[in-house]
Motif scaffolding. Sequence first.
Motif, mmCIF file in Angstrom:
data_model
loop_
_atom_site.group_PDB
_atom_site.id
_atom_site.type_symbol
_atom_site.label_atom_id
_atom_site.label_comp_id
_atom_site.label_asym_id
_atom_site.label_seq_id
_atom_site.Cartn_x
_atom_site.Cartn_y
_atom_site.Cartn_z
ATOM 1 N N PRO A 45 -5.590 48.933 19.535
ATOM 2 C CA PRO A 45 -6.425 47.930 18.867
ATOM 3 C C PRO A 45 -7.577 47.463 19.760
ATOM 4 O O PRO A 45 -7.395 47.258 20.962
ATOM 5 N N PRO A 46 -8.755 47.285 19.186
ATOM 6 C CA PRO A 46 -9.896 46.843 19.990
ATOM 7 C C PRO A 46 -9.873 45.345 20.234
ATOM 8 O O PRO A 46 -9.250 44.582 19.482
ATOM 9 N N ARG A 47 -10.569 44.944 21.285
ATOM 10 C CA ARG A 47 -10.910 43.539 21.445
ATOM 11 C C ARG A 47 -12.262 43.359 20.781
ATOM 12 O O ARG A 47 -13.273 43.869 21.252
ATOM 13 N N ALA A 48 -12.279 42.677 19.668
ATOM 14 C CA ALA A 48 -13.489 42.519 18.860
ATOM 15 C C ALA A 48 -14.172 41.209 19.230
ATOM 16 O O ALA A 48 -13.579 40.130 19.112
ATOM 17 N N LEU A 49 -15.417 41.288 19.658
ATOM 18 C CA LEU A 49 -16.136 40.142 20.183
ATOM 19 C C LEU A 49 -17.028 39.497 19.125
ATOM 20 O O LEU A 49 -17.684 40.190 18.341
ATOM 21 N N ASP A 50 -17.066 38.183 19.146
ATOM 22 C CA ASP A 50 -18.040 37.436 18.358
ATOM 23 C C ASP A 50 -19.391 37.474 19.057
ATOM 24 O O ASP A 50 -19.476 37.649 20.283
ATOM 25 N N ASP A 51 -20.444 37.297 18.289
ATOM 26 C CA ASP A 51 -21.781 37.228 18.869
ATOM 27 C C ASP A 51 -21.837 36.106 19.906
ATOM 28 O O ASP A 51 -21.455 34.965 19.626
ATOM 29 N N GLY A 52 -22.271 36.435 21.122
ATOM 30 C CA GLY A 52 -22.368 35.453 22.192
ATOM 31 C C GLY A 52 -21.105 35.269 23.014
ATOM 32 O O GLY A 52 -21.120 34.540 24.009
#
Length: 243
Positions: A119-126
């Motif tokens: 599973p990826p670590r999905a980042l929010d903008d910023g």
Amino acid sequence: MATPSFSSDTTIDEIADRIYRISTPVEIPGGGGFSFNQYLIDDDEPLLFHTGLRKMFPVVADAVARIVALDRLRYVGFSHFEADECGALNAFLAVAPRAEPLCGQIAAMVSVSDYADRPPRALDDGETVSLGRHSVRWLYTPHLPHAWECGFLMETTSATLLCGDLFTQGGSHLPPLTESDILEPSEAFRREMDYFSHTRNARVMLERLAALKPTTLACMHGSAWRGDGAALLRGLADSVERG
């Protein structure tokens, strides 16, 4: 585009403090020289940005292992979902049991959660991720230069922008780091290949990147660049608006 042939001429160069450019030159039949670059941040939690094509895994992995042990890799990141960006992702995950794919929320939703073996670590903008001495901030740039999920990482300690396909330069044996002009050759390449998305929001996103005042631009193809990154990014915005 014809399939390139890979050689063992991969080079490793430190372009900023403990940030390494790994570059593999290729000759594309009928298309001339080109290069595929990955960037490795050597820290407590090492990060590899770009994996290269799946068939490039042996040469890229060998280069990474000269800097850090492969099983120490903590993150494998990329700008957008494309073969030269993440084709070897699963191969790296197989040899790096602690590593997580690092990408934006859109990439995780539309591709990476299905494609990746972990599973990826999905980042929010910023959102910022600490690597130790270094930290990286995800900057969502949809359709700049292409792909809905596109974004870049800003390494805040060294002011290095991992800028993916921006400022792509043709040629297979360019200097690892230059202070010479890369805008003119990269724009000539863009106009020939027409690989930008023509998004109406290019100026706004490039101005946002410029406001971060990067001093090193880690380009995926061609030389990395050092200088007034804000001015160069605004120069790109002007050029894109001219067509």
